[in-house]
Design an enzyme around this catalytic site. Structure first.
Site, short mmCIF file in Angstrom:
data_model
loop_
_atom_site.label_atom_id
_atom_site.label_comp_id
_atom_site.label_asym_id
_atom_site.label_seq_id
_atom_site.Cartn_x
_atom_site.Cartn_y
_atom_site.Cartn_z
N CYS A 2 -57.89 57.24 31.83
CA CYS A 2 -57.52 58.59 31.46
C CYS A 2 -58.24 58.97 30.17
CB CYS A 2 -56.00 58.69 31.26
SG CYS A 2 -55.06 58.10 32.69
N LEU A 55 -56.22 60.34 35.24
CA LEU A 55 -56.89 59.92 36.47
C LEU A 55 -55.92 58.95 37.14
CD1 LEU A 55 -59.38 59.81 38.33
CD2 LEU A 55 -60.24 57.92 36.93
N LEU A 58 -52.54 54.01 39.43
CA LEU A 58 -51.30 53.34 39.83
C LEU A 58 -50.17 54.35 39.77
CD1 LEU A 58 -51.53 49.94 37.89
CD2 LEU A 58 -51.98 50.34 40.32
N ASP A 107 -47.94 51.07 35.09
CA ASP A 107 -48.01 50.15 33.96
C ASP A 107 -47.66 50.84 32.65
OD1 ASP A 107 -50.32 51.65 34.14
OD2 ASP A 107 -51.71 49.98 33.89
N ILE A 316 -78.20 51.14 43.35
CA ILE A 316 -79.30 52.10 43.39
C ILE A 316 -80.61 51.33 43.30
CG2 ILE A 316 -77.99 54.01 42.43
CD1 ILE A 316 -79.51 53.50 39.79
N SER A 389 -67.19 45.73 37.82
CA SER A 389 -68.57 45.44 37.43
C SER A 389 -68.68 44.02 36.87
CB SER A 389 -69.06 46.45 36.38
OG SER A 389 -68.70 46.05 35.09
N GLY A 390 -69.90 43.54 36.77
CA GLY A 390 -70.15 42.20 36.26
C GLY A 390 -70.54 42.18 34.80
#
Length: 662
Positions: A2, A55, A58, A107, A316, A389-390
């Site tokens: 958010c 956004l 949960l 949460d 991409i 993501s990593g």
């Protein structure tokens, strides 16, 4: 995920508009962070206001609406982020007999119940997650800001004054703070020096005077009395750490994990599965970025191993082979059986992002991989609302080439007496880059061995020879402008972890010190800021499993041989990955997530750059020494030196400045 914003004091006195209206306008500037809902709360008696853009991830119901009040009414919270272990915390509260009658399953509600039972700091210490939090304690009459341990979520704050009164502002992005009538938009030339060195502005600094970033792992409590009267007491209040990466690294090196290779790899596999499993909890569609490298492939592999359906993955690609990882990502996706989406980006599509960067990044920021990061975020958002993501794997498990290169080079250089190293560096730079280029054409095999722009590479090598310690060698490797004070008019570079105020890091090896310094600054202020702004620009939540503090603390306990072996980094993480993906799909030279910036500046971006680097414009604006900028620009255009990364920092500030001035 958010967006939050608020203020304390200096509000109901500004006489321009109702505070609730002002708060909503401030929140609406960061609508992309939370397009699903907006809420405001203002206490007129004490002049404290909170606003939230949601956004929904949960509990999509109204029970997740913020600002949210605790069951007793004591606490009011606005929260950006996710608490991955909040269901465990609910169970702990139940066992204590302090769990409220739950209104929903968010949460945020768990946090508030924790505050009632354990206090703010006690609750935060129990949390595993990413977060930027503002919480009002109405009984104690305090406002507390909290930022997650490693800095995944941004949080700006600062004291501003209007009509002699103090006002404390805070929020997810600077654009929200700027709408408050007390905001003073004076640009900090010292912070601009930092940007020229790093290509980003490291915490706690920001581009504006009087505005700071909350340091990761810290909380800051402001009593409401601080803004009463003239606010003279405001300078007393400093952030307080509740967790320290430096201390975690030192503790890990003191308490190394015992066990054979197989046992330690198994522990890492199990821990990552647990963390990734928690981060896969979502009430909206979820996927992952996949480059085909070690880090993202490991995250996706462990996601797919716990999912009954194909994981959605996104990549991409570029037609330029030197920048294209899509072909490798596709092979990994096919092996794992993910639902894979790839998009080959044309140069025009990438270049079209450039005009959006100043507004998107809000503060001057010049890591050019911001362009592909935005593009892959935009691609993912068409299919999911959350993407794992990593990021963090390189810093945590030793993936950057510079770690082993710097250690190896210094091992050899340190055997050469310092005066001889200085003499060698001076000798290399006595000849101009153009002269070296000429020699390259005359000496058989030299150009073939070193490639193009021989003079450019020789002069960069001279900087390595001139290093007097491995710390100065590392500093040179990660710096862009070596002497930013010579570039920025009226600027004095403040101390940072890189330039004089690094923690002791007792017990760490030379390589581990570089890893820790990267995690303290480069990771939160470059990598994580880049991903956060790009993803939030399209209302996409990103999650970073490697940066769960349980993984960080475990990784620092691993012996160095579990990270570096056979001239390669990330050994233990690779062994975990090879349980799920064949080695031959992964083993290849490391490729950065970049763009052909040098050729773009000389080609399709040339007119755009020329306008921003116009000598008269630079003189009138008064931030940079025009002759120094023009020299590098002309050398770059002539092909004598590759100054693309130096120039990109200047260009991103210039473009940001133009955006601010309309």
């Amino acid at each position: 995920m958010c967006g939050i914003v608020g203020y304390l004091g200096g509000s109901d006195r500004h006489g321009i508009e109702p505070d609730e209206t002002l708060l909503k306008r401030m929140a609406d500037t960061i609508r992309s962070r939370g397009p699903d809902d907006c809420g405001v709360w203002f206490d007129a008696s004490d002049g404290v206001g909170l606003a939230h853009r949601r956004l929904a991830i949960l509990d999509l119901s109204p029970a997740g609406h913020q600002p949210m009040h605790s069951a007793s009414g004591r606490y009011v919270i606005i929260f950006n982020g996710e608490i991955y272990n909040h269901l465990e915390l609910r169970e702990d509260l139940k066992q204590l007999g302090t769990a409220p009658q739950w209104r929903g399953h968010s949460d945020t509600e768990t946090l508030l119940a924790g505050f009632e039972a354990w206090g703010v700091e006690g609750t935060i210490r129990r949390c595993a997650g990413m977060f930027a939090i503002a919480v009002v304690d109405r009984r104690a009459r305090t406002l507390t800001l909290v930022r997650d341990r490693i800095g995944e979520k941004p949080l700006y704050y600062g004291w501003q004054r209007r009509d002699g009164r103090a006002c404390f502002l805070f929020g997810s992005e600077l654009k929200a703070l700027k709408l408050h009538p007390s905001f003073n938009a004076d640009i900090d030339h010292d912070a601009l020096c930092l940007m020229m060195r790093h290509n980003y502005i490291p915490a706690p600094y920001s581009i504006y005077q009087g505005i700071r970033k909350l340091i990761p792992g810290c909380l800051l409590t402001i009593p409401w009395s601080a803004v009463e009267g003239d606010g003279g007491a405001s300078a007393q209040f400093e952030p307080k750490p509740y967790w320290s990466l430096a201390q975690a690294a030192e503790a890990g090196c003191r308490e190394r994990r015992q066990g054979d290779d197989e046992e330690l790899v198994g522990e890492l596999d199990s821990l990552l599965k647990t963390v990734i499993g928690q981060q896969m909890i979502s009430d909206v569609p979820l996927g992952a970025f996949l480059s085909g490298g070690v880090d993202s492939s490991a995250v996706v592999a462990l996601m797919q191993s716990q999912s009954l359906r194909p994981v959605k993955t996104f990549t991409i690609g570029f037609d330029e082979n030197d920048y294209n990882e899509a072909v490798h990502a596709k092979k990994v996706a096919e092996h794992l059986g993910t639902e894979h989406t790839e998009l080959y980006v044309t140069p025009k599509q990438a270049l079209d992002v450039v005009p959006r960067l100043p507004a998107l990044y809000d503060e001057p920021f010049a890591d050019s991989s911001q362009i592909p990061t935005f593009l892959v975020s935009h691609l993912a958002r068409q299919n999911v609302t959350v993407s794992l993501s990593g990021d963090g794997g390189d810093e945590l498990f030793g993936g950057y080439t510079r770690y082993l290169v710097a250690a190896g080079v210094w091992q050899k250089l340190s055997k050469v007496p310092a005066p001889l190293r200085v003499l060698a560096a001076k000798s290399l730079t006595n000849l101009s880059p153009q002269t070296w280029d000429g020699l390259g054409r005359m000496i058989p095999g030299l150009k073939k061995r070193l490639g193009g722009r021989i003079g450019d590479k020789v002069h960069k090598a001279a900087g390595v020879f001139g290093s007097d310690s491995i710390e100065s060698l590392y500093k040179g490797l990660v710096s862009h402008w070596d002497d930013p004070e010579s570039l920025v008019l009226g600027g004095r570079e403040p101390p940072t972890f890189l330039t004089g105020c690094a923690p002791e890091l007792a017990g760490l090896s030379q390589v581990e010190r570089m890893m820790a310094l990267d995690m303290l600054s480069y990771l939160p202020d470059d990598i994580l800021a880049k991903v956060d702004r790009a993803a939030m620009g399209v209302s996409l939540e990103t999650r970073v499993p490697f940066l769960d503090h349980r993984v960080i603390e475990y990784a620092w306990q691993l012996p160095q041989t579990m990270k570096f072996r056979d001239g390669q980094g990330k050994w233990a993480l690779r062994q975990v990955l090879y349980k799920y993906v064949p080695r031959e799909l992964i083993e290849r030279p490391k490729m950065g997530f970049g763009i052909p910036l040098d050729s773009w500046l000389s080609g399709p971006l040339r007119d755009w750059a020329e306008d921003l680097l116009d000598e008269k414009r630079l003189q009138q604006e008064g931030f940079f020494h025009p002759l120094l900028v023009r020299q590098k620009w002309e050398e770059h255009l002539a092909g004598r030196r590759n100054w693309s990364y130096h120039l990109w920092g200047v260009l991103m500030f210039q473009a940001w400045l133009a955006e601010q001035r309309g």
